[in-house]
Design a protein around this motif. Structure first.
Motif, PDB file in Angstrom:
ATOM      1  N   ALA A   1       0.045  15.202 -12.056  1.00  0.00           N
ATOM      2  CA  ALA A   1      -1.052  15.475 -12.947  1.00  0.00           C
ATOM      3  C   ALA A   1      -1.516  16.918 -12.460  1.00  0.00           C
ATOM      4  O   ALA A   1      -2.001  17.516 -13.210  1.00  0.00           O
ATOM      5  CB  ALA A   1      -2.041  14.627 -12.840  1.00  0.00           C
ATOM      6  N   LEU A   2      -1.474  17.167 -11.470  1.00  0.00           N
ATOM      7  CA  LEU A   2      -2.018  18.401 -10.631  1.00  0.00           C
ATOM      8  C   LEU A   2      -1.273  19.472 -10.873  1.00  0.00           C
ATOM      9  O   LEU A   2      -1.600  20.716 -11.019  1.00  0.00           O
ATOM     10  CB  LEU A   2      -2.432  18.040  -9.195  1.00  0.00           C
ATOM     11  CG  LEU A   2      -3.941  17.163  -9.041  1.00  0.00           C
ATOM     12  CD1 LEU A   2      -4.008  16.851  -7.519  1.00  0.00           C
ATOM     13  CD2 LEU A   2      -5.253  17.645  -9.610  1.00  0.00           C
ATOM     14  N   ALA A   3      -0.104  19.504 -10.404  1.00  0.00           N
ATOM     15  CA  ALA A   3       0.974  20.588 -10.220  1.00  0.00           C
ATOM     16  C   ALA A   3       1.802  20.835 -11.309  1.00  0.00           C
ATOM     17  O   ALA A   3       2.495  21.703 -11.836  1.00  0.00           O
ATOM     18  CB  ALA A   3       1.726  20.374  -8.910  1.00  0.00           C
TER      19      ALA A   3
ATOM     20  N   VAL B   1       0.870  -1.100  -0.028  1.00  0.00           N
ATOM     21  CA  VAL B   1       0.111  -0.051  -0.136  1.00  0.00           C
ATOM     22  C   VAL B   1       0.854   1.312   0.145  1.00  0.00           C
ATOM     23  O   VAL B   1       0.669   2.362  -0.808  1.00  0.00           O
ATOM     24  CB  VAL B   1      -0.808   0.008   1.282  1.00  0.00           C
ATOM     25  CG1 VAL B   1      -1.658   1.356   1.449  1.00  0.00           C
ATOM     26  CG2 VAL B   1      -1.948  -1.072   0.997  1.00  0.00           C
ATOM     27  N   ARG B   2       1.925   1.082   0.818  1.00  0.00           N
ATOM     28  CA  ARG B   2       2.858   2.335   0.705  1.00  0.00           C
ATOM     29  C   ARG B   2       3.532   2.559  -0.664  1.00  0.00           C
ATOM     30  O   ARG B   2       3.385   3.774  -0.942  1.00  0.00           O
ATOM     31  CB  ARG B   2       3.980   2.166   1.718  1.00  0.00           C
ATOM     32  CG  ARG B   2       5.091   3.130   2.071  1.00  0.00           C
ATOM     33  CD  ARG B   2       6.097   2.791   2.635  1.00  0.00           C
ATOM     34  NE  ARG B   2       7.198   3.897   2.988  1.00  0.00           N
ATOM     35  CZ  ARG B   2       8.208   4.073   1.664  1.00  0.00           C
ATOM     36  NH1 ARG B   2       7.994   3.457   0.880  1.00  0.00           N
ATOM     37  NH2 ARG B   2       8.930   4.828   1.913  1.00  0.00           N
ATOM     38  N   GLY B   3       3.813   1.497  -1.113  1.00  0.00           N
ATOM     39  CA  GLY B   3       4.548   1.578  -2.456  1.00  0.00           C
ATOM     40  C   GLY B   3       3.198   2.268  -3.703  1.00  0.00           C
ATOM     41  O   GLY B   3       3.491   2.896  -4.221  1.00  0.00           O
ATOM     42  N   ILE B   4       2.206   1.659  -3.409  1.00  0.00           N
ATOM     43  CA  ILE B   4       1.008   2.070  -4.192  1.00  0.00           C
ATOM     44  C   ILE B   4       0.772   3.555  -3.938  1.00  0.00           C
ATOM     45  O   ILE B   4       0.484   4.308  -4.753  1.00  0.00           O
ATOM     46  CB  ILE B   4      -0.351   1.354  -4.146  1.00  0.00           C
ATOM     47  CG1 ILE B   4       0.259  -0.068  -4.654  1.00  0.00           C
ATOM     48  CG2 ILE B   4      -1.401   1.850  -4.854  1.00  0.00           C
ATOM     49  CD1 ILE B   4      -1.160  -1.165  -4.271  1.00  0.00           C
ATOM     50  N   ALA B   5       0.809   3.894  -2.664  1.00  0.00           N
ATOM     51  CA  ALA B   5       0.684   5.256  -2.230  1.00  0.00           C
ATOM     52  C   ALA B   5       1.587   6.243  -2.745  1.00  0.00           C
ATOM     53  O   ALA B   5       1.075   7.365  -3.064  1.00  0.00           O
ATOM     54  CB  ALA B   5       0.535   5.286  -0.682  1.00  0.00           C
ATOM     55  N   ALA B   6       2.645   5.798  -2.597  1.00  0.00           N
ATOM     56  CA  ALA B   6       3.758   6.627  -3.247  1.00  0.00           C
ATOM     57  C   ALA B   6       3.815   6.822  -4.503  1.00  0.00           C
ATOM     58  O   ALA B   6       3.923   7.955  -5.036  1.00  0.00           O
ATOM     59  CB  ALA B   6       5.263   5.996  -2.882  1.00  0.00           C
ATOM     60  N   THR B   7       3.377   5.907  -5.548  1.00  0.00           N
ATOM     61  CA  THR B   7       3.328   5.882  -6.974  1.00  0.00           C
ATOM     62  C   THR B   7       2.393   6.843  -7.149  1.00  0.00           C
ATOM     63  O   THR B   7       2.251   7.535  -8.332  1.00  0.00           O
ATOM     64  CB  THR B   7       3.310   4.502  -7.534  1.00  0.00           C
ATOM     65  OG1 THR B   7       4.268   3.581  -7.181  1.00  0.00           O
ATOM     66  CG2 THR B   7       3.056   4.682  -9.145  1.00  0.00           C
ATOM     67  N   ALA B   8       0.937   6.684  -6.453  1.00  0.00           N
ATOM     68  CA  ALA B   8      -0.292   7.342  -6.762  1.00  0.00           C
ATOM     69  C   ALA B   8      -0.130   8.999  -6.284  1.00  0.00           C
ATOM     70  O   ALA B   8      -0.500   9.889  -7.096  1.00  0.00           O
ATOM     71  CB  ALA B   8      -1.356   6.959  -5.671  1.00  0.00           C
TER      72      ALA B   8
ATOM     73  N   THR C   1      10.322  12.129  -7.639  1.00  0.00           N
ATOM     74  CA  THR C   1      10.671  10.601  -7.772  1.00  0.00           C
ATOM     75  C   THR C   1       9.775  10.078  -6.760  1.00  0.00           C
ATOM     76  O   THR C   1       9.205  10.573  -5.909  1.00  0.00           O
ATOM     77  CB  THR C   1      12.067  10.663  -7.467  1.00  0.00           C
ATOM     78  OG1 THR C   1      12.340  11.008  -6.054  1.00  0.00           O
ATOM     79  CG2 THR C   1      13.032  11.230  -8.268  1.00  0.00           C
ATOM     80  N   GLU C   2       9.651   8.724  -6.979  1.00  0.00           N
ATOM     81  CA  GLU C   2       8.939   7.855  -6.178  1.00  0.00           C
ATOM     82  C   GLU C   2       9.669   7.862  -4.828  1.00  0.00           C
ATOM     83  O   GLU C   2       8.862   7.710  -3.647  1.00  0.00           O
ATOM     84  CB  GLU C   2       8.734   6.278  -6.737  1.00  0.00           C
ATOM     85  CG  GLU C   2       7.775   6.287  -7.675  1.00  0.00           C
ATOM     86  CD  GLU C   2       7.431   4.946  -8.005  1.00  0.00           C
ATOM     87  OE1 GLU C   2       7.554   3.715  -7.195  1.00  0.00           O
ATOM     88  OE2 GLU C   2       7.142   4.484  -8.994  1.00  0.00           O
ATOM     89  N   ALA C   3      10.901   7.988  -4.441  1.00  0.00           N
ATOM     90  CA  ALA C   3      11.468   7.810  -3.333  1.00  0.00           C
ATOM     91  C   ALA C   3      10.849   9.159  -2.551  1.00  0.00           C
ATOM     92  O   ALA C   3      10.676   9.131  -1.337  1.00  0.00           O
ATOM     93  CB  ALA C   3      13.030   7.958  -3.488  1.00  0.00           C
ATOM     94  N   ASP C   4      10.944  10.219  -3.150  1.00  0.00           N
ATOM     95  CA  ASP C   4      10.369  11.632  -2.327  1.00  0.00           C
ATOM     96  C   ASP C   4       9.211  11.566  -1.833  1.00  0.00           C
ATOM     97  O   ASP C   4       8.558  11.862  -0.939  1.00  0.00           O
ATOM     98  CB  ASP C   4      10.810  12.708  -3.262  1.00  0.00           C
ATOM     99  CG  ASP C   4      12.087  12.984  -3.413  1.00  0.00           C
ATOM    100  OD1 ASP C   4      12.723  12.908  -2.613  1.00  0.00           O
ATOM    101  OD2 ASP C   4      12.481  13.886  -4.589  1.00  0.00           O
ATOM    102  N   ALA C   5       8.157  10.829  -2.909  1.00  0.00           N
ATOM    103  CA  ALA C   5       6.704  10.669  -2.667  1.00  0.00           C
ATOM    104  C   ALA C   5       6.693   9.742  -1.645  1.00  0.00           C
ATOM    105  O   ALA C   5       5.715   9.661  -0.453  1.00  0.00           O
ATOM    106  CB  ALA C   5       6.071  10.272  -3.852  1.00  0.00           C
TER     107      ALA C   5
ATOM    108  N   ALA D   1       2.905  10.463  -6.625  1.00  0.00           N
ATOM    109  CA  ALA D   1       3.739  11.088  -7.660  1.00  0.00           C
ATOM    110  C   ALA D   1       3.056  11.374  -8.959  1.00  0.00           C
ATOM    111  O   ALA D   1       3.213  12.350  -9.415  1.00  0.00           O
ATOM    112  CB  ALA D   1       4.998  10.124  -7.849  1.00  0.00           C
ATOM    113  N   ALA D   2       2.179  10.497  -9.262  1.00  0.00           N
ATOM    114  CA  ALA D   2       1.390  10.666 -10.458  1.00  0.00           C
ATOM    115  C   ALA D   2       0.320  11.806 -10.223  1.00  0.00           C
ATOM    116  O   ALA D   2       0.044  12.556 -11.048  1.00  0.00           O
ATOM    117  CB  ALA D   2       0.594   9.297 -10.639  1.00  0.00           C
TER     118      ALA D   2
END
Length: 188
Positions: free
Chosen positions: A164-166, A150-157, A171-175, A159-160
Motif C-alpha cells: 500500500a505504501l510503496a 502474531v508472526r503470521g499476522i505481522a507478516a501479512t500486515a 511475498t508473505e515469506a519475505d515479509a 506485506a499489505a
C-alpha cells in the motif's frame, strides 16, 4: 383455865431466856473441848482412811485412764496426720507424674501432628508444583501459538503495508523473514 397455861408457858419461857443468857454456846464451851477434839480426830482418821483406801484410788485410776486415753488419742492423731501427709505426698507425686505424662503425650501428639502437617503440606506443595508446571507449559504453548499467529499476522500486515505504501508487491515469506529479523534484533 385458859389463863393458867399461858402464864405457865410465859413463865417457863422467861426462865429459859434468863438461863440462856447466862449459858455459853456448847461448841464454844471449854468443858466440851476434849470430847470435841476426840471425835474430830476419830472422824478425821475415818475420813482419811476412806479417802485413801476407796475414793482417791478411784480418782487416781480415772485420771490415769483419762491420761492414757488422751495419750492414745494424741498418738492416733499424730498417726492420722502422718498418714494424711503421706497421702498428700503420694497425691502430689502422682499429680506430678500425671503432668509429666500429659506433657510427654502432648509433645508426642504435637510431633505426630507436625509430621502429618508436614507430609500433607509436602503433598499439597507437590500437587501445586505439578499444576504450576502444567499451567506454565500450557501458558508457554498458548504463548508460542499466539506468537506464531502474531508472526503470521505481522507478516501479512507488513506485506499489505509495503504494497500500500510503496506499491511493491512482496511475498508473505519475505515479509516473515523481515519480521523475524526485527524480533531477533529486539530480543538482543
Amino acid at each position: 383455865m385458859t389463863h393458867a397455861p399461858h402464864s405457865d408457858v410465859a413463865q417457863h419461857a422467861a426462865e429459859a431466856a434468863h438461863g440462856a443468857a447466862e449459858a455459853v454456846f456448847p461448841p464454844f464451851d471449854p468443858t466440851y473441848f476434849a470430847s470435841q477434839l476426840f471425835w474430830l480426830a476419830i472422824f478425821f482418821v475415818i475420813l482419811y482412811v476412806a479417802l485413801d483406801r476407796f475414793i482417791l484410788p478411784k480418782i487416781k485410776t480415772t485420771i490415769e485412764d483419762r491420761r492414757d486415753r488422751i495419750a492414745d488419742d494424741l498418738d492416733a492423731a499424730a498417726q492420722a496426720k502422718a498418714d494424711a501427709e503421706a497421702a498428700g505426698e503420694a497425691y502430689e507425686k502422682a499429680l506430678a507424674e500425671a503432668r509429666a505424662k500429659a506433657h510427654v503425650i502432648a509433645a508426642d501428639t504435637r510431633k505426630a501432628l507436625d509430621a502429618e502437617i508436614a507430609k500433607e503440606t509436602a503433598e499439597v506443595e507437590a500437587e501445586l508444583a505439578s499444576k504450576q508446571d502444567a499451567s506454565e507449559a500450557a501458558i508457554r504453548k498458548a504463548k508460542d501459538k499466539a506468537f506464531a499467529e502474531v508472526r503470521g499476522i505481522a507478516a501479512t500486515a507488513t506485506a499489505a503495508a509495503v504494497e500500500a505504501l510503496a506499491g511493491v508487491e512482496i511475498t508473505e515469506a519475505d515479509a516473515g523473514k523481515t519480521v523475524d529479523g526485527l524480533i531477533k534484533a529486539k530480543e538482543a
